[in-house]
Design a protein around this motif. Structure first.
Motif, mmCIF file in Angstrom:
data_model
loop_
_atom_site.group_PDB
_atom_site.id
_atom_site.type_symbol
_atom_site.label_atom_id
_atom_site.label_comp_id
_atom_site.label_asym_id
_atom_site.label_seq_id
_atom_site.Cartn_x
_atom_site.Cartn_y
_atom_site.Cartn_z
ATOM 1 N N MET B 177 0.842 -1.192 0.000
ATOM 2 C CA MET B 177 0.000 0.000 0.000
ATOM 3 C C MET B 177 0.878 1.243 0.000
ATOM 4 S SD MET B 177 -2.869 -1.206 2.717
ATOM 5 C CE MET B 177 -1.686 -2.242 3.513
ATOM 6 N N VAL B 215 4.378 7.259 1.981
ATOM 7 C CA VAL B 215 4.367 6.190 2.985
ATOM 8 C C VAL B 215 4.138 4.874 2.253
ATOM 9 C CG1 VAL B 215 3.197 5.253 5.019
ATOM 10 C CG2 VAL B 215 3.388 7.731 4.734
ATOM 11 N N THR B 216 5.046 3.924 2.399
ATOM 12 C CA THR B 216 4.880 2.624 1.747
ATOM 13 C C THR B 216 4.878 1.514 2.796
ATOM 14 O OG1 THR B 216 6.124 3.470 -0.134
ATOM 15 C CG2 THR B 216 5.774 1.098 -0.069
ATOM 16 N N LEU B 217 3.829 0.732 2.779
ATOM 17 C CA LEU B 217 3.749 -0.467 3.613
ATOM 18 C C LEU B 217 3.748 -1.633 2.646
ATOM 19 C CD1 LEU B 217 0.981 0.245 6.278
ATOM 20 C CD2 LEU B 217 3.223 -0.721 6.779
ATOM 21 N N SER B 218 4.753 -2.518 2.754
ATOM 22 C CA SER B 218 4.786 -3.614 1.794
ATOM 23 C C SER B 218 5.366 -4.850 2.443
ATOM 24 C CB SER B 218 5.644 -3.222 0.589
ATOM 25 O OG SER B 218 6.979 -3.091 0.997
#
Lengths: 301, 296
Positions: B177, B215-218
């Motif tokens: 995301m 912001v990266t959530l992975s």
């Protein structure tokens, strides 16, 4: 792949290391390259880049505090060292707080050979004021942080404030790092900076948070070198406001991703609010296939 | 040298999930002899391809790859075409067709979009194995909106034991995301405050400020399960694996929610506190003093 390309690939892996895991990555890379001699010399530039961009902290020899090893902390070599001393002179950093310079080993992360260093007398009083304010700010908002405030070489009106906070919890498979850096330019009346966050969670998986935030704002007129401690406190109040605002924005972004993006990707349950009736799914599909003499597969099942 | 593969897998568990494809490609180039071990053990984001015969989209991964070609579950054809590409036995292909139909319904019910594919293959011991793939991508309508992708890879093995069947399942979900609004969120609220007449100086500051960020959530998580189910006919394999995969996805979705939005967020707030810690410390001291005072 020729040996040089292998070292280059290994360097790229090292630069991607999550907080507190550079040694684990280095061990893996050692095993993969299986040529310690070429590795050790070859990856030194990558280790140096990793340590300085990640604001690695060093024990200051002879003192009870840590300082940040970064590009801003590098002591320019005086130029008399030649050849073999080149690498060593490249790896001298200083801690303005204790007016000490030291050699930093980018592989062992150890500091040694402390030497006293005289700061620029013109910028030093305001730098000290900024450092005091920054240490106070660190106490107020960080559980386990380190800050260093550097003068910009050749300028008495520009200062660099760096903050780093690390939490490593390998037993529970997570680690995290907060880095922030601000350049205070009193001549241009600006504060520019960035906040970088990385979190790694790796229990039966590999989940990472990675954030970037860049900010640039105009300083209120009260912040000037002549303002002394009061002006320094105001500058750090701006940093505090910016970081708290960003953290609140991040909390909102988390909420939004959880509410919208996550739900938009996959529902918790179908619209019917119950799990699938697999016998019906199959019966329905088979029935449909029997009525359509020509399905998508060209032939009836 | 199994040791080497372990090191490669450990490395992949540490490096950023957003760069998994480049990093796997690098490792393959560094150790070409271990390419198959690596490609078979590291899950990579699923590629969406279009079946030339039916025009339908399908998913490509290591399980439907033969050389440089991928087999479509809809037409059973390889793209680029292969003369002698591996295909399931006619009996298993029949089951594969039905499984693709069933999981297509599952996909629509839970994902409301996206692509699904099921591939089955015969095992030497007489049983069979398969993979159920699901992928959904969210592309933002405007630059401020968040984007994301979900990839499910469910690999299973089925062994018939009379009127029972035993299933082993390994499930991996890759979730990513990206949000571009976190950096500017705070300032919007501030200028709204400023319009109300309060904090005029701060409003001026907000107007002068430039902010930008991402912001990266992975990542990916893997879980395993084993279960026995009754077996009436061949189609039972689909209802059985269907139920098992549905349960697993529900369980893993909860887990992902906890890790992505709970655990990583907690670490951030563990690094920096929004509240003033010094104030809290002073308050505690004061409380201690008061308690001491009362006791006296």
């Amino acid at each position: 792949m020729d040996p040089a390309e292998r070292i280059e690939a290994a360097s790229k892996f090292l630069l991607q290391s999550p907080p507190g895991e550079i040694n684990d990555v280095l061990n893996d890379v050692r095993n993969i390259i299986s040529d310690d001699d070429s590795l050790q010399a070859g990856v030194l530039p990558a280790l140096r880049e990793y340590n300085t961009t990640q604001f690695t902290t060093a024990e200051v020899p002879g003192h009870q505090h840590q300082s940040i090893v970064s590009e801003a902390a590098r002591v320019e070599s005086s130029g008399d060292g030649e050849g073999e001393d080149e690498a060593a002179s490249q790896d001298r950093y200083w801690d303005p707080r204790s007016r000490t310079s030291f050699r930093f080993d980018h592989l062992s992360l150890e500091s040694s050979e402390p030497e006293p260093i005289e700061p620029d007398s013109e910028s030093e009083p305001f730098r000290v004021a900024l450092e005091t304010a920054s240490l106070q700010y660190l106490q107020a908002h960080y559980h386990d942080g380190v800050t260093s405030v550097f003068p910009v070489a050749g300028s008495s009106t520009r200062f660099i404030i760096q903050i780093v906070a690390n939490k490593y919890n390998p037993t529970n498979f997570w680690s995290g790092r907060w880095r922030s850096e601000y350049t205070l330019d009193l001549a241009a009346q600006t504060l520019t900076g960035k906040i970088l966050l990385s979190v790694h969670y790796y229990e039966q998986g590999n989940v990472q948070l990675s954030t970037t935030h860049a900010v640039s704002l105009a300083l209120p007129p009260a912040i000037a070198v002549s303002g002394g401690a009061g002006a320094a406190a105001k500058a750090l109040a701006l940093v505090e406001a910016e970081e708290s605002r960003y953290q609140a924005g991040l909390a909102d972004a988390y909420a939004e991703m959880g509410e919208k993006t996550f739900k938009g990707l996959r529902r918790a349950l179908p619209m019917t609010r119950s799990k699938l009736d697999w016998d019906r799914v199959l019966g329905y599909k088979l029935g449909q296939e029997l009525t359509n003499s020509k399905g998508v597969f060209g032939q009836p099942a | 040298m199994g040791d080497l593969v372990d090191s490669m897998l450990d490395l992949m568990r540490r490096l950023p999930p957003t760069h998994v494809e480049e990093n796997v490609a690098s490792l393959v180039a560094m150790c070409p002899d271990y390419a198959d071990d690596l490609l078979g053990s590291v899950d990579q984001p699923l590629k969406v391809l279009t079946d030339r015969a039916t025009g339908k989209e399908y998913l490509a991964c290591d399980y439907n790859r033969d050389g440089d070609s991928y087999r479509s579950p809809w037409s059973n054809e390889y793209d680029p075409p292969l003369e002698d590409g591996t295909v399931p036995s006619p009996k298993l292909r029949k089951l594969e067709i039905t499984a693709n139909e069933a999981f297509d319904t599952y996909r629509e019910m839970y994902y409301e979009g996206g692509v699904s594919s099921v591939f089955l293959w015969d095992l030497d011991d007489g049983g069979f194995a398969g993979v159920v793939l699901l992928k959904k991508t969210l592309t933002p309508q405007s630059p401020g909106e968040p984007s994301g992708s979900w990839d499910s890879i469910h690999v299973f093995e089925a062994a018939e034991r009379g009127r029972q069947a035993h299933y082993k399942l390994t499930s991996t979900i890759m979730l990513q995301m990206v949000d571009r609004s976190a950096s500017t969120r705070g300032s919007k609220e501030e200028s709204a405050l400023g319009k109300g007449g309060r904090l005029v100086s701060e409003k001026a500051e907000a107007d002068n400020a430039k902010r930008d960020g991402e912001v990266t959530l992975s990542g990916s998580m893997t879980r395993q399960g084993e279960q026995d189910f009754p077996l009436q006919d061949q189609a039972s394999h689909i209802t059985n694996t269907g139920k098992m995969i549905e349960e697993m996805e529900i369980k893993m979705r909860n887990l992902l929610q906890e890790v992505y939005f709970g655990k990583t967020r907690d670490v951030v707030f563990d690094l920096r506190s929004l509240d003033d810690l010094e104030k809290a410390r002073r308050q505690r001291e004061l409380q201690k003093e008061l308690v001491g005072f009362i006791k006296r």
